[in-house]
Design an enzyme around this catalytic site. Sequence first.
Site, PDB file in Angstrom:
ATOM      1  N   ASP A 281      40.449  46.886  26.267  1.00 38.02           N
ATOM      2  CA  ASP A 281      40.442  45.549  26.563  1.00 38.02           C
ATOM      3  C   ASP A 281      41.871  45.008  26.358  1.00 38.02           C
ATOM      4  O   ASP A 281      42.266  45.376  25.237  1.00 38.02           O
ATOM      5  CB  ASP A 281      39.494  44.904  26.026  1.00 38.02           C
ATOM      6  CG  ASP A 281      39.380  43.103  26.733  1.00 38.02           C
ATOM      7  OD1 ASP A 281      38.131  42.959  27.375  1.00 38.02           O
ATOM      8  OD2 ASP A 281      40.204  42.550  26.873  1.00 38.02           O
TER       9      ASP A 281
ATOM     10  N   ALA B 254      37.554  44.660  33.852  1.00 32.59           N
ATOM     11  CA  ALA B 254      38.807  44.027  33.400  1.00 32.59           C
ATOM     12  C   ALA B 254      39.634  43.586  34.868  1.00 32.59           C
ATOM     13  O   ALA B 254      39.799  44.503  35.648  1.00 32.59           O
ATOM     14  CB  ALA B 254      39.829  45.026  32.752  1.00 32.59           C
TER      15      ALA B 254
ATOM     16  N   TYR C  73      42.315  36.314  45.410  1.00 30.17           N
ATOM     17  CA  TYR C  73      41.478  36.839  44.369  1.00 30.17           C
ATOM     18  C   TYR C  73      40.220  37.649  45.189  1.00 30.17           C
ATOM     19  O   TYR C  73      40.063  38.905  44.692  1.00 30.17           O
ATOM     20  CB  TYR C  73      40.633  35.723  43.494  1.00 30.17           C
ATOM     21  CG  TYR C  73      39.260  36.164  43.077  1.00 30.17           C
ATOM     22  CD1 TYR C  73      39.532  37.185  41.944  1.00 30.17           C
ATOM     23  CD2 TYR C  73      38.253  35.666  43.233  1.00 30.17           C
ATOM     24  CE1 TYR C  73      38.195  37.695  41.337  1.00 30.17           C
ATOM     25  CE2 TYR C  73      37.069  36.016  42.595  1.00 30.17           C
ATOM     26  CZ  TYR C  73      37.031  37.414  41.700  1.00 30.17           C
ATOM     27  OH  TYR C  73      36.021  37.495  40.784  1.00 30.17           O
TER      28      TYR C  73
ATOM     29  N   LYS D  28      39.806  41.798  45.240  1.00 28.79           N
ATOM     30  CA  LYS D  28      38.399  42.514  45.058  1.00 28.79           C
ATOM     31  C   LYS D  28      37.830  43.401  46.163  1.00 28.79           C
ATOM     32  O   LYS D  28      37.402  44.552  46.038  1.00 28.79           O
ATOM     33  CB  LYS D  28      37.411  41.583  44.904  1.00 28.79           C
ATOM     34  CG  LYS D  28      37.591  40.716  43.324  1.00 28.79           C
ATOM     35  CD  LYS D  28      37.173  41.533  42.304  1.00 28.79           C
ATOM     36  CE  LYS D  28      37.374  41.241  40.736  1.00 28.79           C
ATOM     37  NZ  LYS D  28      36.587  41.908  39.540  1.00 28.79           N
TER      38      LYS D  28
END
Length: 335
Positions: free
Chosen positions: A39, A80, A147, A151
């Site tokens: 991360d 992430a 966004y 994806k």
Amino acid sequence: MDNLGVPQGPVLVTGGAGYIGSHTVRALERRGVPVIVLDNLSTGHRAAVKVPLEVVDLADRAALGRVFMAYRPTAVIHFAARAYVGESVGDPSRYYRENVINTWNLLEAMRAAACRDIVFSSTCATYGDPVRVPIDETHPQQPISPYGRTKLHMEHMMQDYGRAYGLRWAALRYFNAAGASRDGDLGEHHEPETHLIPLVLGVAQGKRPEILIFGDDYDTPDGTCIRDYVHVDDLADAHLRALSKLQQGSPELVCNLGTGNGFSVREVIEAARRITGHAIPARITPRRAGDPSRLVSGGTRARELLGWTPRTTAIEDIVSDAWRFHRAFPNGYSF
Ligand code: UDP
């Protein structure tokens, strides 16, 4: 069926310091699966991680390669990513870089290390404005935000890597993640917070004077938007099942993760009033751009393929778990 809840490790969890990631790490640990978190702590919280943590950015390919060499993970669960719809409209470059290019970096690191299984966070935002509700996995994917588009690109990338290089992959399309772990020490903490339930509970805690309801003129029974809130521990459980399924030989899996129940913004606020005993003042404001009136998961794929059924489906229970975390950690992970 329940060996589907126990994947083989070690498992590398990217974004394991974030909201859904940290709950999934906890679920893996509970089943004795070795876990490493990777991360960059840009939005995640060190305090949410109790397993080995590599503070590495997915843009850093050399460091990523070193992590694969050091831990030899047999699988990856990939959380992430950036996930603010509004931000993606204003700064798409960041979304293509951090979501798409960084996922390419990850897939290349996996190829180099002969790590072939990946479960990743997709979203109902890949469907765009629904043409039918409930939304099952065969619904057309026409995302309306950068966004959602990033994806969808990530899904396509995995599909192509699967065909060409034998990557085994699962795309889990979440509806609205909500709630907090029953133990009360993991929960939702975003900076800035934009999500309805933590904002409503923030009003009950006196952090904000009121909750703004983004539009009450939608074509729904009370005029406010309807969403499918799915408990974060149920999401975590689905990731473990999906990974086991890949490890048992499934080449690819695409599943919605939702409860199939829709609750309106007003119903969520009402539930929070009952649970907190606080009046929670609310004010109607204009609609937020890009909000469809109803997003509710349909279909039975997660049940059929993963044996997954969400255990916590009542909005009271979901909000009440979130409230327990908010009371225990009024400032989230910033103690
Ligand atoms: N919402 C709202 N006020 C807020 C935040 C959210 O009315 O301050 C509404 C939003 O319009 C949507 C629902 O609550 O209909 C859930 O929004 P959230 O941002 O939590 O999740 P999203 O559906 O955008 O993933």
